[in-house]
Enzyme design. Structure first.
Site, PDB file in Angstrom:
ATOM      1  N   GLU A  63       0.936  -1.108  -0.105  1.00  0.00           N
ATOM      2  CA  GLU A  63      -0.113  -0.045  -0.148  1.00  0.00           C
ATOM      3  C   GLU A  63       0.732   1.426   0.062  1.00  0.00           C
ATOM      4  OE1 GLU A  63      -2.690  -0.585   3.216  1.00  0.00           O
ATOM      5  OE2 GLU A  63      -3.977  -2.101   2.039  1.00  0.00           O
ATOM      6  N   CYS A  72      -2.154  -4.559  -5.481  1.00  0.00           N
ATOM      7  CA  CYS A  72      -2.858  -5.836  -5.074  1.00  0.00           C
ATOM      8  C   CYS A  72      -1.844  -6.893  -5.084  1.00  0.00           C
ATOM      9  CB  CYS A  72      -4.183  -6.255  -5.718  1.00  0.00           C
ATOM     10  SG  CYS A  72      -5.530  -5.265  -5.572  1.00  0.00           S
ATOM     11  N   GLU A  74      -1.997  -9.964  -6.329  1.00  0.00           N
ATOM     12  CA  GLU A  74      -2.061 -10.612  -7.351  1.00  0.00           C
ATOM     13  C   GLU A  74      -1.170 -10.061  -8.446  1.00  0.00           C
ATOM     14  OE1 GLU A  74      -4.837  -9.819  -5.411  1.00  0.00           O
ATOM     15  OE2 GLU A  74      -6.323 -11.196  -5.587  1.00  0.00           O
ATOM     16  N   CYS A 111      -9.821  -8.791  -7.339  1.00  0.00           N
ATOM     17  CA  CYS A 111     -10.565  -7.353  -7.786  1.00  0.00           C
ATOM     18  C   CYS A 111     -10.773  -7.341  -9.191  1.00  0.00           C
ATOM     19  CB  CYS A 111     -10.223  -6.252  -6.990  1.00  0.00           C
ATOM     20  SG  CYS A 111      -8.393  -5.817  -8.186  1.00  0.00           S
ATOM     21  N   CYS A 114      -7.425  -6.746 -11.153  1.00  0.00           N
ATOM     22  CA  CYS A 114      -6.708  -8.120 -11.016  1.00  0.00           C
ATOM     23  C   CYS A 114      -7.059  -9.155 -12.065  1.00  0.00           C
ATOM     24  CB  CYS A 114      -6.335  -8.628  -9.722  1.00  0.00           C
ATOM     25  SG  CYS A 114      -5.516  -7.677  -8.767  1.00  0.00           S
TER      26      CYS A 114
HETATM   27  N1  THU Z   1      -6.400  -6.542  -2.096  1.00  0.00           N
HETATM   28  C1  THU Z   1      -5.494  -7.457  -2.588  1.00  0.00           C
HETATM   29  O1  THU Z   1      -4.326  -7.610  -2.683  1.00  0.00           O
HETATM   30  N2  THU Z   1      -6.243  -8.478  -3.586  1.00  0.00           N
HETATM   31  C2  THU Z   1      -7.439  -8.473  -3.825  1.00  0.00           C
HETATM   32  O2  THU Z   1      -7.912  -9.418  -4.460  1.00  0.00           O
HETATM   33  C3  THU Z   1      -8.359  -7.480  -3.303  1.00  0.00           C
HETATM   34  C4  THU Z   1      -7.903  -6.660  -2.396  1.00  0.00           C
HETATM   35  C5  THU Z   1      -5.806  -5.532  -1.289  1.00  0.00           C
HETATM   36  C6  THU Z   1      -5.749  -4.109  -1.834  1.00  0.00           C
HETATM   37  C7  THU Z   1      -5.622  -3.322  -0.423  1.00  0.00           C
HETATM   38  O3  THU Z   1      -4.052  -3.354  -0.118  1.00  0.00           O
HETATM   39  C8  THU Z   1      -6.271  -4.263   0.712  1.00  0.00           C
HETATM   40  O4  THU Z   1      -6.131  -5.544   0.129  1.00  0.00           O
HETATM   41  C9  THU Z   1      -7.519  -3.858   1.112  1.00  0.00           C
HETATM   42  O5  THU Z   1      -8.519  -3.456   0.006  1.00  0.00           O
END
Ligand code: THU
Length: 156
Positions: A63, A72, A74, A111, A114
């Site tokens: 982040e 993310c 992925e 998401c 991704c």
């Molecule tokens: N996030 C992922 O890494 N993968 C997903 O499939 C959904 C969300 C992360 C983004 C963010 O850092 C945290 O999860 C909260 O949304």
């Protein structure tokens, strides 16, 4: 007028029903949650990708204070994998997430952004990218990322 019905087939199973290769991949995704950098959401996501060269590449969500700049788990994983091994196809991607020291009961699913990014490499490789989505209650197995992105964009 007619209706177009789109169905998705998802297998729901328990960890002990998985083949050894899938257990290893899920274990790796779970361990990658510990490498996430999530000072804002505190939601730890880990991913592990099996490549056609037999290597497993892991990644986690990263982040940033400027929120859209984060990535993310992925996309961290697949972009690294394709940068390092551009000749290899993607075979299976496992995903796990934890919050407050506990893995999620229900599997988390990639998401939209991704899904689109994974689909790019599935199309490139010409073979399905299987997803293993981990939850403590159950595991979802999706046979191709395209199953999670019906009516996906294509220029043809
Ligand atoms: N996030 C992922 O890494 N993968 C997903 O499939 C959904 C969300 C992360 C983004 C963010 O850092 C945290 O999860 C909260 O949304």
């Amino acid at each position: 007028m007619e209706n177009l019905k789109i169905t998705t087939n998802i297998q729901v199973c328990q960890y002990n029903e998985l083949v050894e290769e899938d257990k290893i991949l899920i274990d790796k995704a779970k361990s990658m949650t510990e490498k996430s950098y999530v000072p804002y959401s505190k939601f730890h996501v880990g991913a592990a990708l099996l490549l056609s060269n037999g290597k497993i590449v892991g990644g986690s969500n990263q982040e940033n204070a400027a929120f859209p700049s984060g990535t993310c788990a992925e996309r961290t994983t697949i972009y690294y994998a394709h940068s390092k091994y551009p000749e290899s196809k993607f075979q299976k991607l496992a995903i796990a997430a934890s919050k407050d020291g506990k893995f999620t009961a229900r599997p988390i699913s990639p998401c939209g952004a991704c899904r689109q990014a994974i689909l790019e490499y599935e199309t490139l490789g010409g073979e399905p990218v299987k997803l293993l989505l981990y939850g403590t209650d159950c595991i979802y197995i999706v046979n191709s990322i395209s199953d999670l992105l019906p009516l996906c964009f294509s220029e043809f």
